[in-house]
Design a protein around this motif. Sequence first.
Motif, short mmCIF file in Angstrom:
data_model
loop_
_atom_site.label_atom_id
_atom_site.label_comp_id
_atom_site.label_asym_id
_atom_site.label_seq_id
_atom_site.Cartn_x
_atom_site.Cartn_y
_atom_site.Cartn_z
N LYS A 1 0.86 -1.19 0.00
CA LYS A 1 0.00 0.00 0.00
C LYS A 1 0.89 1.23 0.00
CE LYS A 1 -3.82 -2.27 0.12
NZ LYS A 1 -4.85 -2.12 -0.93
N MET A 2 0.42 2.28 -0.65
CA MET A 2 1.26 3.49 -0.82
C MET A 2 0.64 4.70 -0.15
SD MET A 2 4.03 4.45 -1.95
CE MET A 2 5.06 5.61 -2.75
N PHE A 3 1.44 5.63 0.32
CA PHE A 3 0.99 6.92 0.87
C PHE A 3 0.06 6.76 2.07
CE2 PHE A 3 1.04 8.15 -3.87
CZ PHE A 3 2.30 8.70 -3.82
N ILE A 4 0.37 5.86 2.98
CA ILE A 4 -0.59 5.61 4.06
C ILE A 4 -0.33 6.51 5.27
CG2 ILE A 4 -1.65 3.84 5.54
CD1 ILE A 4 -2.11 3.60 2.41
N THR A 5 -1.33 7.37 5.53
CA THR A 5 -1.25 8.28 6.68
C THR A 5 -1.21 7.46 7.97
OG1 THR A 5 -2.47 9.97 5.48
CG2 THR A 5 -2.45 10.16 7.88
N ASN A 6 -0.30 7.81 8.85
CA ASN A 6 -0.05 7.11 10.12
C ASN A 6 0.67 5.78 9.92
OD1 ASN A 6 -1.33 9.15 11.45
ND2 ASN A 6 -3.18 8.01 11.97
N GLY A 7 1.00 5.41 8.66
CA GLY A 7 1.68 4.13 8.41
C GLY A 7 2.84 3.85 9.37
N PRO A 8 3.76 4.81 9.56
CA PRO A 8 4.93 4.51 10.40
C PRO A 8 4.62 4.34 11.88
CG PRO A 8 5.32 6.44 8.99
CD PRO A 8 3.86 6.12 8.90
N ILE A 9 3.46 4.85 12.33
CA ILE A 9 3.19 4.79 13.78
C ILE A 9 1.99 3.91 14.12
CG2 ILE A 9 4.20 7.07 14.30
CD1 ILE A 9 1.27 8.17 14.34
N ALA A 10 1.37 3.32 13.09
CA ALA A 10 0.11 2.62 13.33
C ALA A 10 0.31 1.25 13.98
CB ALA A 10 -0.65 2.46 12.02
N ASP A 11 -0.59 0.92 14.91
CA ASP A 11 -0.61 -0.41 15.52
C ASP A 11 -1.51 -1.34 14.74
OD1 ASP A 11 0.82 0.11 18.22
OD2 ASP A 11 -0.56 1.78 17.98
N ILE A 12 -2.54 -0.76 14.10
CA ILE A 12 -3.41 -1.57 13.24
C ILE A 12 -3.65 -0.84 11.92
CG2 ILE A 12 -4.61 -2.75 15.13
CD1 ILE A 12 -7.02 -0.87 14.59
#
Length: 384
Positions: free
Chosen positions: A156-167
């Motif tokens: 998946k590309m350009f995912i907001t919160n990707g680096p900090i997300a738990d789910i």
Amino acid sequence: MDFMLSQEQQDFKRECKEFASKEIAPFLEEHDRNSTFFWEGWKKMAEFGLLGLPFPEEYGGSGASALDTAVAKEGFAAGGADWGICLSWGANTIIGGVPIWKLGTEEQKQKYLVPLAAGETVSCFGLTEPDAGSDAASLSTSAKKVGDKYILNGSKMFITNGPIADIAIVLAVTDKEKGPKGGISAFIVEKEFPGFRAGKELDKMGNRTSPTSELFFEDCEVPAENLLGEEGLGFVLVAKETLEWERAVMMGPAIGLMEANLERCLAYAKEREQFGQPIANFQAIQHKLADIKVAMDTSRLLMYRAAWMKDEGMPAAMEASVCKLFISEAAMEAASTAVQIFGGYGYIREYPVERSFRDSKLGEIGGGTSEIQRMIISKMLLRG
Ligand SMILES: Cc1cc2nc3c(=O)[nH]c(=O)nc-3n(C[C@H](O)[C@H](O)[C@H](O)COP(=O)(O)OP(=O)(O)OC[C@H]3O[C@@H](n4cnc5c(N)ncnc54)[C@H](O)[C@@H]3O)c2cc1C
């Protein structure tokens, strides 16, 4: 027909504005400069009740309506919270939380929504792929059922919160033959699941207080109970529900930004002198102030209509697209006007109008570009 917010809504908007101006706004310039996430502010947002706002109380929320939620976002941004932190809030609570609330099982809601509302975990929403942006239905991340698990492969590309997300709520193809209408499913993927990994943070033009990354799935094992909603209905139900909320409620920050910029411009125009008088005396400047006001008020009416329709359970695809298209373009124009009123100082980083200009551009791209909104609206018009 009543065009006024209730007294309660007006009070709540003011409280959100005051909270943001005291607890959030003063710290964002540095986070924007360094492209870091404001964790301390995030915890305060959770304590203030913002992160679970629309969820029912039994899942840690306040049961706020879509309109209340939009108004809270507007107030929060009007208090000086930038678009970036609002974007992370939206990715967590709206596109990363609403699908679980609307389509999740009781167990999923207890397990995932409660910690999300408390700010103990962070969520994100993964639809876009490197080769599937505007044409989201052409996504190719696959999910194959093997025993009591689904095996996901793709990215998946350009995912907001990707680096900090738990789910992450992830859309993947479960049956290619059936196409998007019956062949795409949604999953709740935990960051600890084997085969899942977030990519490195992307270095962005704006919204730098909100981290963005790619997500990778390499034989990622997702337990079957983490299917969200029915198999095959991911695109029809999850994406539709999510995008309508995104296009209505998540435009609140754009309006709040216009309000904040108008206040900044009014103060600056009265204080800044050229040719021996405040620039506010020049008609060219006065007209710009009027233009921001008109853009802000029109945007409000469109957002309140779309959010109200969602609350009434009415189909709002057209109104949500009209709202998203108009407000995002109005916000970009208003930010550009604000920079112009500030002149050279507007081009300098320490002035928040500069950040609002960089941040606002995303409105015309994320959640379906302006071109795609025009396509959706005209298709619906022509279909009759
Ligand atoms: C900072 C940021 C955060 C984001 N957060 C998320 C997120 O959390 N989750 C998520 O799933 N996605 C997210 N996105 C992705 C976003 O929704 C996509 O970038 C957007 O939908 C556009 O897709 P694309 O970038 O692939 O552009 P493309 O689809 O490649 O479009 C390129 C250009 O072609 C135009 N175009 C494409 N098709 C047509 C057409 N049929 N007619 C006319 N013009 C067309 C577009 O409008 C655009 O101008 C985010 C993006 C950014 C930049």
